[in-house]
Design a protein around this motif. Structure first.
Motif, PDB file in Angstrom:
ATOM      1  N   LYS A 197       0.749  -1.236  -0.030  1.00 20.35           N
ATOM      2  CA  LYS A 197      -0.092  -0.153  -0.215  1.00 20.35           C
ATOM      3  C   LYS A 197       1.139   1.193  -0.023  1.00 20.35           C
ATOM      4  O   LYS A 197       1.797   1.446   0.876  1.00 20.35           O
ATOM      5  N   LEU A 227      -7.181   1.969   3.008  1.00 17.29           N
ATOM      6  CA  LEU A 227      -7.046   1.192   1.636  1.00 17.29           C
ATOM      7  C   LEU A 227      -6.676  -0.115   1.995  1.00 17.29           C
ATOM      8  O   LEU A 227      -5.683  -0.309   2.760  1.00 17.29           O
ATOM      9  N   HIS A 228      -7.136  -0.958   0.953  1.00 16.27           N
ATOM     10  CA  HIS A 228      -6.660  -2.690   1.376  1.00 16.27           C
ATOM     11  C   HIS A 228      -5.327  -2.744   1.305  1.00 16.27           C
ATOM     12  O   HIS A 228      -4.415  -2.157   0.676  1.00 16.27           O
ATOM     13  N   TYR A 261      -5.331  -6.660   6.946  1.00 18.76           N
ATOM     14  CA  TYR A 261      -6.500  -7.245   7.136  1.00 18.76           C
ATOM     15  C   TYR A 261      -6.543  -8.591   7.623  1.00 18.76           C
ATOM     16  O   TYR A 261      -7.798  -9.199   7.402  1.00 18.76           O
ATOM     17  N   ARG A 301     -13.604  -2.036   8.483  1.00 17.03           N
ATOM     18  CA  ARG A 301     -13.972  -1.840   7.184  1.00 17.03           C
ATOM     19  C   ARG A 301     -15.411  -2.240   6.996  1.00 17.03           C
ATOM     20  O   ARG A 301     -16.131  -1.668   6.281  1.00 17.03           O
ATOM     21  N   GLN A 327     -18.307   0.183   5.189  1.00 21.44           N
ATOM     22  CA  GLN A 327     -18.952  -0.164   4.026  1.00 21.44           C
ATOM     23  C   GLN A 327     -20.457  -0.339   4.161  1.00 21.44           C
ATOM     24  O   GLN A 327     -21.486  -0.111   3.396  1.00 21.44           O
ATOM     25  N   TYR A 357     -11.709   5.690   6.461  1.00 19.82           N
ATOM     26  CA  TYR A 357     -12.203   5.127   5.055  1.00 19.82           C
ATOM     27  C   TYR A 357     -12.611   6.314   4.346  1.00 19.82           C
ATOM     28  O   TYR A 357     -13.325   6.139   3.205  1.00 19.82           O
ATOM     29  N   VAL A 388      -6.522  -0.352  -7.035  1.00 20.91           N
ATOM     30  CA  VAL A 388      -7.159  -0.910  -5.824  1.00 20.91           C
ATOM     31  C   VAL A 388      -7.973   0.590  -5.304  1.00 20.91           C
ATOM     32  O   VAL A 388      -8.928   0.506  -4.809  1.00 20.91           O
ATOM     33  N   ASP A 439     -11.827   0.341  -4.459  1.00 20.06           N
ATOM     34  CA  ASP A 439     -12.253   0.425  -3.184  1.00 20.06           C
ATOM     35  C   ASP A 439     -13.139   1.814  -3.059  1.00 20.06           C
ATOM     36  O   ASP A 439     -14.216   1.944  -2.321  1.00 20.06           O
ATOM     37  N   TYR A 474      -6.185  -9.808  -4.285  1.00 19.42           N
ATOM     38  CA  TYR A 474      -7.311  -8.904  -3.761  1.00 19.42           C
ATOM     39  C   TYR A 474      -8.193  -8.329  -4.982  1.00 19.42           C
ATOM     40  O   TYR A 474      -9.534  -8.660  -4.604  1.00 19.42           O
ATOM     41  N   ARG A 521     -12.368  -9.235  -5.011  1.00 21.20           N
ATOM     42  CA  ARG A 521     -13.335  -8.210  -5.166  1.00 21.20           C
ATOM     43  C   ARG A 521     -14.146  -8.701  -6.288  1.00 21.20           C
ATOM     44  O   ARG A 521     -15.347  -8.533  -6.134  1.00 21.20           O
TER      45      ARG A 521
END
Length: 623
Positions: free
Chosen positions: A342, A368-369, A374, A383, A387, A399, A581, A585, A614, A618
């Protein structure tokens, strides 16, 4: 007869005194005991009501010094440890990315500081974590032994020693599952004091309690090292430093240039035979600021060795250090950049009671992932709640995009939730902090103003030499980046000029500024579309796509896949995938799974597979 007896007694006393002085070490020993991911918040010494009871550390404090304002310069281990071992700020050398995709060199003429101790006759040992972002060549000759069996007990008789003991018991990975059976559960989840930015859930409370128990547990291991020194008759010749290797450990601490990610405990036991090297009585608490950058200089000074001029830190113990000088120190500097896969770029400044965050890419929101983060159940829950829209405003900020500048009064707001940057009554404080930060990053100069792929290609791994050669260029990039601190109307002309520059990095930062302003910069959509399609630099094209995607000016999918299709470098690819990403996201962009499977860059090793995995997850989740 009586006269001869007295003479003999005097001679015996003289000989005893002579051999006592002769036997006393010429230099003190130094032991560092570090625990992982452990900010000052978790200690009863710093948080009397809710911190973990740590009787062995507290006993060291009674017989030594407690530093009330101690700071890691980086909120993650490899960047923090690389700062410590070199004594040089990480963004100056190029070791500020966690962990290195390519290792770099120490500044020319400078050695890792334990090597100076070893050359002076010290026995140097490390048990056992290194985690330096420098090349293996730089570590040769630094340690007599660096392993899980390394101990000061293997030295020669009366040989002074420097020993580092690292304990993993408080590492973030210890929160991935339940409390280990061999750890005593001493904390009640109902009684923990949650940070205001965390949701109040059973899981978060459980993990808080778990971490307090882990700190209590590691204190016993710290006590075992102290006991060894005592058994060997070494305690009164040995300075014992205890500190956390950076802040943490629950979400929002480790990895983030916030106070909770950077402020650590720092306790130094003062040996009786060397108390003259300390500027305050045993049992004192010191208000002056100390940083990891100062540790190498401090140990060299305690050992009576010269401090190399390339070292950025200043000693806070040893000859020449006064309490008055120490308490005048009121600044700490921190940095957060790539955190595993990241990317981000945040600089932290503490001065007095204020902290200041400078987010150079504020659209890269904190949550951010990140693959390893995680794994922690609390992170996943945070997270999920964000969401689902089930968080309060303060809790959901992790977030959301940040502001470029954030200012906090730590006396009133220790967890930095009430941003004062736009409060007119704090304008003078903000401008002072901004000015200090600008001088800091220009003075290094800060190598993050060139993205990691560019730095690695251009620098040959010698960050300090590269920075000196390119200081004028880097300082110009700082000025361009700081256009985002102005109202858009005032920044527009400077951004336009930078977009037209022949220097790709000037165009790069101009586009970052456009993403910071968002839809307010819509007048630049046309030129951004042209740059996204045809700029000669792939990273510039990526930033153009990012601006267009974040603002909804166009569907960015085909543009970003086109950039990736031309990218042959794994470091550059991971950098570009960070934007993918972010768009997935933050904006719900969908990437075609078949395209990902067929892409040549999907075969890269290292960080790229983490991003690919990832993105596939998704896609599967949304299908």
């Amino acid at each position: 007869m009586k006269s001869n007896y007295i003479k003999g007694l005097l001679l015996l006393i003289t000989l005893c005194l002579h051999f006592s002085v002769f036997a006393q070490q010429k230099r003190p020993n130094v032991v560092w005991i570090t625990t992982e991911d452990n900010s000052a918040n978790w200690y009863r010494l710093y948080n009397p009501k809710h911190g973990a009871p740590m009787p062995n550390v507290e006993k060291l404090a009674e017989n030594g010094l407690v530093f009330n304002h101690a700071y890691s310069n980086a909120p993650v281990c490899s960047a923090a440890r690389s700062t410590i071992i070199s004594g040089v700020y990480a963004p100056k050398t190029g070791v500020h990315f966690h962990r290195p995709q390519e290792k770099v060199h120490m500044p020319k003429g400078l050695k890792m500081f334990p090597k100076y101790l070893r050359e002076a006759g010290y026995y140097t040992t490390n048990n056992s974590k290194q985690d330096y972002n420098f090349t293996k060549q730089e570590v040769k000759g630094v340690w007599d032994e660096s392993s899980k069996k390394a101990t000061f007990r293997n030295r020669k008789p009366n040989q002074p020693f420097f020993h580092v003991q690292n304990f993993m018991d408080t590492h973030e990975s210890k929160l991935f599952g339940p409390l280990n059976k061999n750890v005593e559960n001493i904390s009640n989840a109902e009684n923990v004091d949650l940070f205001p930015y965390h949701p109040d859930t059973k899981l978060f409370r459980k993990k808080y309690a778990q971490y307090i128990s882990l700190n209590h547990h590691v204190d016993k291991r710290i006590g075992s090292i102290v006991k060894q020194l005592e058994e060997d008759g070494l305690l009164e010749d040995t300075f014992i430093f205890h500190y956390g290797d950076h802040g943490g450990v629950l979400p929002g601490g480790k990895g983030y240039a916030h106070n909770d990610g950077l402020q650590v405990a720092m306790v130094v036991y003062v040996p009786e035979n060397w108390k003259h090297l300390v500027p305050a009585p045993k049992g004192s608490r010191i208000d002056g600021f100390v940083e990891f950058i100062d540790l190498s200089a401090t140990v060299l000074n305690l050992a009576g060795l010269p401090i190399p001029e390339q070292i950025d830190g200043k000693p806070f113990l040893g000859k020449g250090v006064t309490l008055e000088d120490l308490n005048q120190r009121d600044e700490a500097f921190g940095y957060a950049d790539r955190f595993d896969e990241k990317y981000d770029m945040v600089r932290f400044l503490r001065k007095g009671k204020y902290s200041y965050w400078r987010s150079y890419q504020p659209f890269n929101f904190d949550g951010l992932h990140n693959f390893y983060r995680y794994k922690q159940p609390a992170f996943k829950e945070w997270r999920d709640l964000a969401q689902k829209g089930k968080l309060q405003d303060v809790q959901s900020a992790f977030y959301r995009p940040r502001l470029p500048e954030q200012l906090y009064d730590l006396e009133k707001d220790p967890h930095e939730i009430n941003n004062l940057a736009n409060d007119p009554s704090y304008k003078s404080v903000l401008l002072e902090m901004r000015s200090i930060m600008q001088k800091r990053v220009k003075g290094l100069p800060d190598l993050s103003f060139l993205p990691e792929p560019s730095f690695l290609k251009l620098s040959s791994g010698d960050g300090v030499a590269f920075g000196k050669e390119n200081q004028i260029r880097i300082n110009k990039l700082v000025d361009i980046a700081d256009l985002q601190l102005l109202p858009f109307k005032k920044a527009k002309k400077g951004i336009q000029k930078a977009l037209e520059s022949k220097d790709a990095m000037e165009r790069y930062w101009a586009l970052i500024n456009l993403s910071t302003y968002g839809q307010e910069a819509s007048s630049f959509y046309k030129i951004a579309k042209e740059m996204a399609l045809s700029d000669a630099d792939l990273l510039v094209r990526t930033r153009a796509v990012e601006f267009l995607g974040l603002t909804g000016a166009t569907d960015p999918k085909s543009l970003i896949l086109s950039v990736l299709d031309q990218c042959k470098d794994p470091v550059e690819t991971n950098f570009i995938l960070n934007t993918v990403v972010l768009l997935v996201d933050a904006k719900g962009m969908e990437i075609d799974l078949q395209t990902l499977n067929n892409a040549h860059w999907a075969k890269f090793e290292g960080l790229v597979p983490l991003r690919v995995k990832y993105l596939k997850t998704r896609i599967k989740k949304n299908s």
